[in-house]
Design a protein around this motif. Structure first.
Motif, PDB file in Angstrom:
ATOM      1  N   GLY A 145       0.938  -1.605  -0.314  1.00 56.28           N
ATOM      2  CA  GLY A 145       0.012   0.228   0.090  1.00 56.28           C
ATOM      3  C   GLY A 145       1.332   1.243  -0.402  1.00 56.28           C
ATOM      4  O   GLY A 145       0.679   2.140   0.117  1.00 56.28           O
ATOM      5  N   ARG A 146       1.943   0.608  -0.493  1.00 57.14           N
ATOM      6  CA  ARG A 146       2.759   2.433   0.083  1.00 57.14           C
ATOM      7  C   ARG A 146       3.267   2.680  -1.228  1.00 57.14           C
ATOM      8  O   ARG A 146       3.497   1.825  -2.387  1.00 57.14           O
ATOM      9  CB  ARG A 146       4.321   2.327   0.728  1.00 57.14           C
ATOM     10  CG  ARG A 146       3.949   1.271   2.123  1.00 57.14           C
ATOM     11  CD  ARG A 146       4.182   2.803   3.174  1.00 57.14           C
ATOM     12  NE  ARG A 146       5.087   3.697   2.927  1.00 57.14           N
ATOM     13  CZ  ARG A 146       6.413   3.840   3.934  1.00 57.14           C
ATOM     14  NH1 ARG A 146       6.124   2.774   4.469  1.00 57.14           N
ATOM     15  NH2 ARG A 146       6.830   4.627   3.151  1.00 57.14           N
ATOM     16  N   ARG A 147       3.372   3.909  -1.864  1.00 56.72           N
ATOM     17  CA  ARG A 147       3.453   4.456  -3.000  1.00 56.72           C
ATOM     18  C   ARG A 147       5.620   4.140  -3.208  1.00 56.72           C
ATOM     19  O   ARG A 147       6.784   4.115  -2.388  1.00 56.72           O
ATOM     20  CB  ARG A 147       4.170   5.912  -3.641  1.00 56.72           C
ATOM     21  CG  ARG A 147       5.058   6.994  -2.798  1.00 56.72           C
ATOM     22  CD  ARG A 147       4.759   8.243  -2.381  1.00 56.72           C
ATOM     23  NE  ARG A 147       6.052   8.759  -2.644  1.00 56.72           N
ATOM     24  CZ  ARG A 147       5.869  10.103  -2.655  1.00 56.72           C
ATOM     25  NH1 ARG A 147       5.054  10.477  -3.231  1.00 56.72           N
ATOM     26  NH2 ARG A 147       6.358  10.787  -2.187  1.00 56.72           N
ATOM     27  N   VAL A 148       6.483   3.184  -4.892  1.00 58.47           N
ATOM     28  CA  VAL A 148       7.216   3.433  -5.407  1.00 58.47           C
ATOM     29  C   VAL A 148       7.805   4.665  -5.841  1.00 58.47           C
ATOM     30  O   VAL A 148       7.075   5.677  -6.537  1.00 58.47           O
ATOM     31  CB  VAL A 148       7.505   2.195  -5.903  1.00 58.47           C
ATOM     32  CG1 VAL A 148       8.929   2.069  -6.827  1.00 58.47           C
ATOM     33  CG2 VAL A 148       7.466   1.235  -5.419  1.00 58.47           C
ATOM     34  N   ILE A 149       9.095   4.888  -5.224  1.00 55.58           N
ATOM     35  CA  ILE A 149      10.103   5.750  -5.669  1.00 55.58           C
ATOM     36  C   ILE A 149      11.197   5.796  -7.096  1.00 55.58           C
ATOM     37  O   ILE A 149      11.175   4.962  -7.204  1.00 55.58           O
ATOM     38  CB  ILE A 149      10.710   6.538  -5.057  1.00 55.58           C
ATOM     39  CG1 ILE A 149      10.142   7.012  -3.326  1.00 55.58           C
ATOM     40  CG2 ILE A 149      11.574   7.800  -5.294  1.00 55.58           C
ATOM     41  CD1 ILE A 149       9.422   8.427  -2.884  1.00 55.58           C
ATOM     42  N   PHE A 150      10.321   6.087  -8.076  1.00 53.32           N
ATOM     43  CA  PHE A 150      11.437   6.403  -9.280  1.00 53.32           C
ATOM     44  C   PHE A 150      12.539   6.566  -9.138  1.00 53.32           C
ATOM     45  O   PHE A 150      12.593   8.174  -9.543  1.00 53.32           O
ATOM     46  CB  PHE A 150      10.873   5.831 -10.934  1.00 53.32           C
ATOM     47  CG  PHE A 150       9.510   4.816 -10.265  1.00 53.32           C
ATOM     48  CD1 PHE A 150       9.964   3.196 -11.168  1.00 53.32           C
ATOM     49  CD2 PHE A 150       8.311   4.664 -10.589  1.00 53.32           C
ATOM     50  CE1 PHE A 150       9.749   2.342 -10.540  1.00 53.32           C
ATOM     51  CE2 PHE A 150       7.799   3.290 -10.512  1.00 53.32           C
ATOM     52  CZ  PHE A 150       8.179   1.950 -10.792  1.00 53.32           C
ATOM     53  N   GLU A 151      13.928   6.985  -9.838  1.00 55.34           N
ATOM     54  CA  GLU A 151      14.663   7.164  -9.789  1.00 55.34           C
ATOM     55  C   GLU A 151      14.636   7.589 -11.462  1.00 55.34           C
ATOM     56  O   GLU A 151      15.311   7.210 -11.733  1.00 55.34           O
ATOM     57  CB  GLU A 151      15.887   7.355  -9.455  1.00 55.34           C
ATOM     58  CG  GLU A 151      16.011   7.146  -7.256  1.00 55.34           C
ATOM     59  CD  GLU A 151      17.007   6.375  -6.336  1.00 55.34           C
ATOM     60  OE1 GLU A 151      16.273   5.149  -7.118  1.00 55.34           O
ATOM     61  OE2 GLU A 151      17.450   6.701  -6.011  1.00 55.34           O
ATOM     62  N   TYR A 152      14.954   9.085 -12.142  1.00 52.38           N
ATOM     63  CA  TYR A 152      15.373   8.869 -13.269  1.00 52.38           C
ATOM     64  C   TYR A 152      16.270  10.035 -13.255  1.00 52.38           C
ATOM     65  O   TYR A 152      16.293  11.700 -13.122  1.00 52.38           O
ATOM     66  CB  TYR A 152      14.259   9.159 -13.753  1.00 52.38           C
ATOM     67  CG  TYR A 152      14.163   9.535 -15.572  1.00 52.38           C
ATOM     68  CD1 TYR A 152      13.436   8.859 -16.119  1.00 52.38           C
ATOM     69  CD2 TYR A 152      14.580   9.864 -15.810  1.00 52.38           C
ATOM     70  CE1 TYR A 152      13.343   8.404 -17.811  1.00 52.38           C
ATOM     71  CE2 TYR A 152      14.935  10.055 -18.021  1.00 52.38           C
ATOM     72  CZ  TYR A 152      13.921   9.470 -18.040  1.00 52.38           C
ATOM     73  OH  TYR A 152      14.008   8.878 -19.081  1.00 52.38           O
ATOM     74  N   ILE A 153      18.007   9.545 -14.429  1.00 49.81           N
ATOM     75  CA  ILE A 153      18.888  10.814 -13.750  1.00 49.81           C
ATOM     76  C   ILE A 153      18.317  11.228 -15.409  1.00 49.81           C
ATOM     77  O   ILE A 153      18.719  10.276 -16.482  1.00 49.81           O
ATOM     78  CB  ILE A 153      20.103  10.282 -13.581  1.00 49.81           C
ATOM     79  CG1 ILE A 153      20.318   9.238 -12.356  1.00 49.81           C
ATOM     80  CG2 ILE A 153      21.433  10.579 -14.002  1.00 49.81           C
ATOM     81  CD1 ILE A 153      21.539   8.760 -12.043  1.00 49.81           C
TER      82      ILE A 153
END
Ligand code: SAH
Length: 360
Positions: free
Chosen positions: A258-266
């Motif tokens: 139920g938690r959001r995911v963080i996407f890293e984008y360089i």
């Protein structure tokens, strides 16, 4: 390594060790509390002197030595080079934000993933870090900031931990999971997993395994591209695991926790920074509870990658927002103390001096 690292012992093991030296369990509690404050045996002045001498003969604390410390710089960022018993060293960065101190922890010496934009993987992986060595980074940095600036009595020296230093955390899976449990140990640092982020280059099986541990950490995924073609130019791991599988594993995490995911984008100029890349990325992430962290690429010596112009970054951000993808640009902290991703160790190891006047 013959001497025992006490930081790696559970409460029960430490008690047994202390009792084996003819001391009471009470001493084990004292030692543990001092270790978590980053104290050396000599600094454990609540212990009898003879006992401290005996500890020296039989054990080591297991806390790494800070062989180099830079900062605080203008952004209140500190940079550390931690050295372990075998002489291997890793970097750590501590960012003092208004809402608390965040420490970026390394999980391996070097890294096997070989991402094109990253300095950590240049020499390949040297070795995994043990759980107590990762915990050691936290307590050593904590002791340093406690000494360097006035922290209120109820302020923790390290409030948040992000596994974004050198190494791929999920390539050192068992040790990282043990380390996370140590961080959360109610009898130890008692850190809430809500304050811990694990960043991965995207190993789908291990991402699912991390979710299945039930540890409620924040999962961060280094995506860096909207499709496999571009991703393969930046990350060798993309040839092993298609981006679709990586995003599916992230969706699994959201479903289960139920938690959001963080996407890293360089954002790399001329590689992955076009508006249509943003549109493609948004389509891939559609409907998922997630957040995209846009990171202007820091220049690295070994490749001619650099960040796009601010207007290009702003356009990319706008495209994502238009497509209803939550996103922010990461502030670049610590750049003036070589604090921005992967530089201090190389400079120190190659013998170049850090910028003048920044040594504490
Ligand atoms: N192996 C893990 C953890 C390492 S941290 C992972 O890949 O996620 C990885 C992060 O370091 C990247 O997501 C990025 O945020 C940062 N990073 C590495 N090299 C960088 C560079 N040249 N410029 C900006 N950020 C970089």
């Amino acid at each position: 390594m013959s001497a025992l690292p006490l930081l790696g012992m559970s409460e029960g093991e430490l008690t047994a060790f202390v009792e084996g030296m003819g001391e009471s369990a009470y001493r084990a509690r004292q030692i543990r509390a001092s270790l978590l404050k980053g104290l050396s045996f000599d600094e454990m002045t609540d212990l009898p002197k003879a006992f401290r001498g005996e500890l020296h003969r039989r054990a080591v604390t297991g806390i790494p030595r800070i062989v180099k410390a830079l900062g605080p710089d203008e952004d209140d960022t500190y940079k550390f080079l931690f050295s372990f018993k075998d002489g291997q060293a890793v970097e750590g960065v501590l960012m003092a934000y208004r809402y608390g101190n965040t420490l970026c922890v390394s999980t391996q010496v070097g890294c096997a993933m070989g991402c094109a934009f990253c300095a950590s993987g240049l020499g390949g992986k040297v070795r995994d870090l043990a759980p107590f060595e990762m915990l050691g980074e936290v307590v050593a940095a904590g002791a340093y900031v406690r000494g360097a600036r006035a922290l209120g009595p109820d302020r923790r020296p390290v409030d948040n931990v992000v596994l974004m230093g050198s190494g791929e955390p999920l390539d050192n899976f068992d040790n990282v999971v043990t380390f996370l449990k140590m961080l959360g140990d109610p009898g130890g640092l008692n850190m809430s997993m809500r304050h811990v982020s694990v960043s991965t280059c995207g190993l789908p099986g291990r991402m699912r395994a991390l979710t299945d541990t039930g540890l409620r950490v924040t999962l961060c995924v280094s995506l860096h591209a909207p499709n496999d073609g571009i991703r393969k130019r930046l990350m060798p791991v993309a040839s092993r695991y298609p981006i679709g599988e990586v995003v599916d594993a992230a969706r699994y995490h959201v479903r289960r926790t139920g938690r959001r995911v963080i996407f890293e984008y360089i954002l790399v100029k001329g590689v992955n920074d076009r508006p249509e890349h943003a549109v493609e990325l948004a389509a891939r992430l559609r409907g998922m509870q997630c957040h995209v962290n846009l990171i202007p690429c820091n220049p690295v010596d070994h490749a001619d990658f650099c960040a796009p112009a601010p207007a290009v970054t702003a356009r990319f951000e706008r495209e994502l927002k238009n497509a209803h993808i939550s996103c922010t640009r990461r502030r670049v902290l610590g750049a003036d103390i070589e604090g921005a991703c992967g530089q201090l160790k190389r400079r120190t190891v190659t013998g170049q001096e850090p910028p003048e006047g920044e040594d504490p």
